[in-house]
Write a protein that holds these residues in place. Structure first.
Motif, short mmCIF file in Angstrom:
data_model
loop_
_atom_site.label_atom_id
_atom_site.label_comp_id
_atom_site.label_asym_id
_atom_site.label_seq_id
_atom_site.Cartn_x
_atom_site.Cartn_y
_atom_site.Cartn_z
N HIS A 43 -2.38 12.89 8.81
CA HIS A 43 -1.17 12.07 8.80
C HIS A 43 -1.11 11.17 10.03
O HIS A 43 -0.75 10.01 9.94
N ALA A 44 -1.49 11.68 11.18
CA ALA A 44 -1.37 10.94 12.44
C ALA A 44 -2.32 9.76 12.51
O ALA A 44 -2.02 8.78 13.17
N GLU A 45 -3.44 9.80 11.84
CA GLU A 45 -4.43 8.74 11.99
C GLU A 45 -4.27 7.59 11.00
O GLU A 45 -5.00 6.62 11.06
N MET A 46 -3.31 7.66 10.11
CA MET A 46 -3.13 6.60 9.13
C MET A 46 -2.34 5.44 9.73
O MET A 46 -1.29 5.65 10.33
N PRO A 47 -2.85 4.21 9.53
CA PRO A 47 -2.07 3.05 9.99
C PRO A 47 -0.83 2.88 9.11
O PRO A 47 -0.77 3.37 7.99
N VAL A 48 0.15 2.17 9.64
CA VAL A 48 1.39 1.89 8.90
C VAL A 48 1.52 0.39 8.74
O VAL A 48 1.30 -0.37 9.68
N SER A 49 1.86 -0.05 7.53
CA SER A 49 2.06 -1.47 7.24
C SER A 49 3.44 -1.69 6.64
O SER A 49 3.97 -0.82 5.94
N GLN A 50 3.99 -2.87 6.92
CA GLN A 50 5.28 -3.26 6.35
C GLN A 50 5.02 -4.08 5.08
O GLN A 50 4.28 -5.06 5.12
N LEU A 51 5.60 -3.65 3.98
CA LEU A 51 5.47 -4.35 2.70
C LEU A 51 6.85 -4.82 2.26
O LEU A 51 7.87 -4.24 2.64
N ARG A 52 6.88 -5.87 1.44
CA ARG A 52 8.14 -6.38 0.88
C ARG A 52 8.01 -6.41 -0.64
O ARG A 52 7.01 -6.91 -1.17
N ILE A 53 9.03 -5.87 -1.30
CA ILE A 53 9.07 -5.87 -2.76
C ILE A 53 10.47 -6.27 -3.18
O ILE A 53 11.43 -5.57 -2.86
N SER A 54 10.60 -7.40 -3.85
CA SER A 54 11.90 -7.87 -4.36
C SER A 54 12.99 -7.81 -3.29
O SER A 54 14.10 -7.37 -3.54
N GLY A 55 12.67 -8.25 -2.08
CA GLY A 55 13.63 -8.29 -0.99
C GLY A 55 13.82 -6.98 -0.24
O GLY A 55 14.61 -6.91 0.70
N HIS A 56 13.11 -5.93 -0.61
CA HIS A 56 13.21 -4.63 0.05
C HIS A 56 11.98 -4.40 0.92
O HIS A 56 10.86 -4.67 0.51
N THR A 57 12.20 -3.87 2.12
CA THR A 57 11.10 -3.59 3.05
C THR A 57 10.70 -2.12 2.96
O THR A 57 11.55 -1.24 2.94
N VAL A 58 9.41 -1.90 2.90
CA VAL A 58 8.83 -0.56 2.85
C VAL A 58 7.92 -0.39 4.05
O VAL A 58 7.11 -1.27 4.35
N SER A 59 8.05 0.73 4.73
CA SER A 59 7.14 1.11 5.80
C SER A 59 6.16 2.11 5.19
O SER A 59 6.52 3.25 4.91
N ALA A 60 4.92 1.66 4.94
CA ALA A 60 3.96 2.47 4.20
C ALA A 60 2.78 2.90 5.06
O ALA A 60 2.14 2.07 5.70
N GLU A 61 2.54 4.21 5.07
CA GLU A 61 1.30 4.71 5.66
C GLU A 61 0.19 4.26 4.72
O GLU A 61 0.35 4.29 3.50
N VAL A 62 -0.93 3.85 5.29
CA VAL A 62 -2.02 3.31 4.47
C VAL A 62 -3.16 4.32 4.40
O VAL A 62 -3.82 4.60 5.40
N ALA A 63 -3.36 4.86 3.21
CA ALA A 63 -4.45 5.79 2.95
C ALA A 63 -5.63 4.96 2.43
O ALA A 63 -5.70 4.66 1.24
N HIS A 64 -6.52 4.57 3.34
CA HIS A 64 -7.61 3.66 2.95
C HIS A 64 -8.99 4.29 3.09
O HIS A 64 -9.99 3.65 2.78
N THR A 65 -9.06 5.54 3.54
CA THR A 65 -10.35 6.24 3.63
C THR A 65 -10.39 7.33 2.57
O THR A 65 -9.35 7.75 2.05
N HIS A 66 -11.57 7.82 2.29
CA HIS A 66 -11.71 8.89 1.30
C HIS A 66 -10.85 10.09 1.69
O HIS A 66 -10.12 10.64 0.86
N ASP A 67 -10.91 10.49 2.96
CA ASP A 67 -10.16 11.67 3.42
C ASP A 67 -8.65 11.47 3.32
O ASP A 67 -7.94 12.36 2.88
N THR A 68 -8.15 10.30 3.73
CA THR A 68 -6.70 10.08 3.69
C THR A 68 -6.21 9.91 2.24
O THR A 68 -5.12 10.35 1.91
N ARG A 69 -7.04 9.31 1.38
CA ARG A 69 -6.65 9.22 -0.04
C ARG A 69 -6.62 10.61 -0.67
O ARG A 69 -5.76 10.92 -1.47
#
Length: 169
Positions: A43-69
């Motif tokens: 959990h600690a090593e995942m980067p976080v990105s800000q996304l926007r969907i229909s005017g709503h902001t989401v703070s999303a941890e990004v699971a982009h490696t095999h282990d984090t997925r």
């Protein structure tokens, strides 16, 4: 056999004042710590990105490696209202998600390579039921169950900010 080799190894690494029983207790404690800290480390090593969907902001941890997925949101007990996890897949295609060892009820939005939501599925905690994308997906965004519905976000909505997330490894 393995236990004998392990105990023999410990005989050379622990001072003689520790009994075999004390060594085993220490090993059990270390194993328990490792098991409980491993999800936190992922959990600690995942980067976080800000996304926007229909005017709503989401703070999303990004699971982009095999282990984090593979780990995803397993073993977590809660998630913030506008927090989520974005899975970045290594190929664009039909993707599936399931909820084994996941205690939080979630909704997942499958997203194509252009950021368009293909479909949204509600998922029950601790189940093996596969939820699949309606088409070729590059991403999946997991949010607390009902998050998309309460904000009237449906298939066809565009997710902004995906160009800033790390590529799949």
């Amino acid at each position: 056999m393995v236990r004998q080799h392990f105990l023999r190894y410990l005989t050379f690494t622990f001072p003689d004042k520790f009994s075999a029983a004390a060594r085993l207790r220490l090993i059990r404690i270390l194993a328990i710590l490792f098991i409980f800290l491993l999800p936190a480390a992922a959990h600690a090593e995942m980067p976080v990105s800000q996304l926007r969907i229909s005017g709503h902001t989401v703070s999303a941890e990004v699971a982009h490696t095999h282990d984090t997925r593979s780990q995803g949101l397993m073993f977590r007990q809660s998630m913030g209202e506008n927090n989520g996890m974005l899975f970045v897949f290594s190929y664009i295609g039909r993707q599936s998600m399931w909820m084994m060892n996941t205690d939080i009820p979630l909704s997942v939005a499958f997203i194509d390579g252009k950021g368009v939501i293909l479909n949204i599925a509600d998922m029950m905690p601790n189940t093996k039921t596969a939820h699949s994308s309606a088409g070729a997906a590059k991403y999946a965004l997991e949010m607390n169950r009902g998050w998309f519905k309460t904000r009237n976000i449906t298939a066809g909505a565009r997710v902004m900010g995906l160009e800033k997330v790390p590529a799949a490894e």
